[in-house]
Write an enzyme that holds these catalytic residues in place. Sequence first.
Site, mmCIF file in Angstrom:
data_model
loop_
_atom_site.group_PDB
_atom_site.id
_atom_site.type_symbol
_atom_site.label_atom_id
_atom_site.label_comp_id
_atom_site.label_asym_id
_atom_site.label_seq_id
_atom_site.Cartn_x
_atom_site.Cartn_y
_atom_site.Cartn_z
ATOM 1 N N LYS A 130 -12.758 -0.092 78.245
ATOM 2 C CA LYS A 130 -12.538 1.277 77.802
ATOM 3 C C LYS A 130 -11.122 1.753 78.067
ATOM 4 C CE LYS A 130 -17.210 2.807 77.878
ATOM 5 N NZ LYS A 130 -17.462 3.691 76.738
ATOM 6 N N SER A 449 -36.019 -1.802 74.698
ATOM 7 C CA SER A 449 -36.064 -2.080 73.264
ATOM 8 C C SER A 449 -36.429 -3.529 72.988
ATOM 9 C CB SER A 449 -34.723 -1.744 72.620
ATOM 10 O OG SER A 449 -33.677 -2.471 73.212
ATOM 11 N N HIS A 657 -31.923 2.602 84.584
ATOM 12 C CA HIS A 657 -31.277 1.370 84.132
ATOM 13 C C HIS A 657 -29.798 1.643 83.907
ATOM 14 C CE1 HIS A 657 -30.135 -2.108 81.810
ATOM 15 N NE2 HIS A 657 -29.727 -1.308 80.840
ATOM 16 N N HIS A 710 -26.707 -10.406 75.504
ATOM 17 C CA HIS A 710 -25.688 -10.357 74.449
ATOM 18 C C HIS A 710 -25.527 -11.676 73.744
ATOM 19 C CE1 HIS A 710 -24.686 -7.084 77.272
ATOM 20 N NE2 HIS A 710 -24.560 -6.423 76.143
HETATM 21 N N1 GLN Z 1 -33.724 1.411 76.944
HETATM 22 C C1 GLN Z 1 -32.541 1.032 76.214
HETATM 23 C C2 GLN Z 1 -32.791 -0.271 75.474
HETATM 24 O O1 GLN Z 1 -33.562 -1.056 75.964
HETATM 25 C C3 GLN Z 1 -31.371 0.855 77.140
HETATM 26 C C4 GLN Z 1 -30.108 0.545 76.395
HETATM 27 C C5 GLN Z 1 -28.863 0.552 77.228
HETATM 28 O O2 GLN Z 1 -28.899 0.460 78.425
HETATM 29 N N2 GLN Z 1 -27.734 0.628 76.621
HETATM 30 O O3 GLN Z 1 -32.213 -0.523 74.431
HETATM 31 ZN ZN ZN Z 2 -28.398 -1.565 79.262
#
Ligand code: GLN
Ligand code: ZN
Length: 773
Positions: A130, A449, A657, A710
């Site tokens: 960033k 997700s 998270h 990723h």
């Molecule tokens: N709960 C979101 C997902 O699982 C968290 C995404 C994130 O931390 N950027 O996509």
């Molecule tokens: Zn995340």
Amino acid sequence: MIKTHILGYPRIGAQRELKFALERHWRGEIDETALEAVAADLRARHWAEQRAAGLDVVSVGDFAFYDQVADHVLLFGCAPARFGFTGAETPLQQLFTLARGVATEAPSACGCGHAHGAQPHGKPALEMTKWFDTNYHYLVPEFDAATRFGLAPDRLLAQVAQARALGHPVKVTLIGPLSFLWLGKAKDGADRLALLDALLPHYCVLLARLKAAGADWVQLDEPVLGLDLPGDWSLAFERAYHLLNGAGASLLLATYFSPLRENLSLACKLPVAGLHVDGVRAPEELGPVADWLPAHKVLSVGIVDGRNIWRADLDACLARLRPLIERRAGDLWLAPSCSLLHVPSTLAHDAALDAELRTWLAGAREKLDELRILKRALDGTGQPEDLAPARAALAARRASARVARPDVAAALAALPPDADRRAAPFAQRQDVQRARYALPAFPTTTIGSFPQTAAIRTARAAWRRGELPDADYAAAMRAEIADAVRVQEDLGLDVLVHGEAERNDMVEYFGEQLDGFAFSANGWVQSYGSRCVKPPILYGDVRRPAPMTVGWTTYAQSLTEQPMKGMLTGPVTILQWSFVRDDQPRALTCAQIALAIRAEVADLETAGIGIVQIDEPALREGLPLRAASRAAYLDWAGRAFRIAASGVADTTQIHTHMCYAEFNDILPAIAALDADVITIETSRSDMELLTGFGAFAYPNEIGPGVYDIHSPRVPTTDDMVRLLRKAAAVIPAGRLWVNPDCGLKTRAWPETEAALRNMVAAARVLRAESRTA
Ligand code: GLN
Ligand code: ZN
């Protein structure tokens, strides 16, 4: 003399022309010549807009195909040797290789517009990070002790020639040498500052070439002057600028984003022709700078907010500027506080915003007009009525019932002082939560997700266009949820999620259901490369008119006996990823969002959902640039999270998270959130984070991510067992959870299932080991 200029302009184009041209070029649909033509056209248009608004010079050098820092890497001939450039490549080929790497697999893109640091194999791209405290990501220069510099000025000179041919007076913008070195990374631990002497001669030659090409001014951006700069770095400024001054064009030293504080007198003393300061972020420094800056120098005042989209309060700007004029004999330049890269091109005609809201906003183009009006009001060439539209809009905004809602203020005022504390301490909560759920050791879960498949996106697009009825869309999403639940049961996961099929974006989903937010059709801001984000516009008091997630979550829970984890975005992340109203403290706006999330948590609890995750991936990035301001931020941000999380019974388990960042420096603040469980990105740093968590003795339960989402690579069970053993060495096994690094929306189902199957197997290995130990 009063003049106007800008530090930089959005380059992506009002219709994201550059984005689409880049992507076509990368797909092989247009060649470099065609891509260059789009760029030349955009530059010409942007300069014309600047001149039409009466700016005294146009900015050249703020255009970049991908990123301005990467352009400097090529400009100063310091592309890392690992890319193996031979000189046979075109400059654009080199640039896109730095930016995108030579991948044997496509980097993941989740569509949220934030960089996730994809790590393709082959030749990995330069790292991205960033740009100060913005949401723009730059490519990080790589230095080492052997770094040599050169000069490849042709592309920049061609842009100067283009502007000159169009008849514009030119100011070139460059990143200053100290900031350029500071923003890089020395892989071998070499001292970047030691490279300064090798770099400076190339800056000097460049300045001479720019002057000869007709650039009267060169703006050297040194935003690092707003950081807590180590002494040797601030000392080096004098040496560097003595050399640069007189090398060519007149120099404007530009600082922004943060107060100068102990660097203020240094900045005023440096041998340059002018100094730009950020009068929005540090208005208190305008007076001292006006007094200290030698009279013959130009003072450039960043008076219009370059980081936000609210129409300026022109009377307040004038009140700030008038005393400066009285104090200064030399020229005064008016400018936005920083480059306009961080705001959309224009919001004046946005189709998705209502007519009233549009009058409250100013994109880059509208900010140019604000500069013109300010200048004319100050030098007497304007008419009194020039200020009228802005005044009327501001008055309407201040008085609007959409903005200030007494019910929200009352609800916040009614909040008891201990509303941000759970009833019982963690140890006690842990006991009752264990009794309630009887989860195995090393419980497994995911971050929320599941894959956003083409089918999901197609259904949502059709629904948004009005082509798919609400009921059909809901049925389609329910089918996705049912699938996700069945897969998780098959895999043997312990705490399930509904999968977030219905969410396009973790902030937008909530913003669209909350009062106080608006969404533009075209308010795009570059995030990195061709990637743009369209941040929600948080204009008014935030209120939750109805539950936002309860229906989907309870439906998911109805399909399984396993605990279903509710999934919410936290107040700090919603704040951080929006354009936030500027008429009250951010802390207050954040508390309002927190109240809305608190109500959602309560409704989930009432509906029988006993585990709720409140995501705060952006907590770290809101940290002020100056260390002295950090405690105050962490204080209100932490309180906002706890307001959202603390309205529940001891038996309700709150998860949070975090990802995208290093967290070791804010561990005490993370612990102070008092979430029962934190799941956190760690696998890419090989659990490095855990040394911090171990040393600090993180008190609650924690799920260090055991695999990087990723990459499409499926981690083996052994990989994850190894990471878990590493984690178990620093964190008591009884507090460890097993989960991926982040959500799985960017992945496809086959690799997701395979990876999670291995992850569950890894948890079982650890369970077996702890039984026999
Ligand atoms: N709960 C979101 C997902 O699982 C968290 C995404 C994130 O931390 N950027 O996509
Ligand atoms: Zn995340």
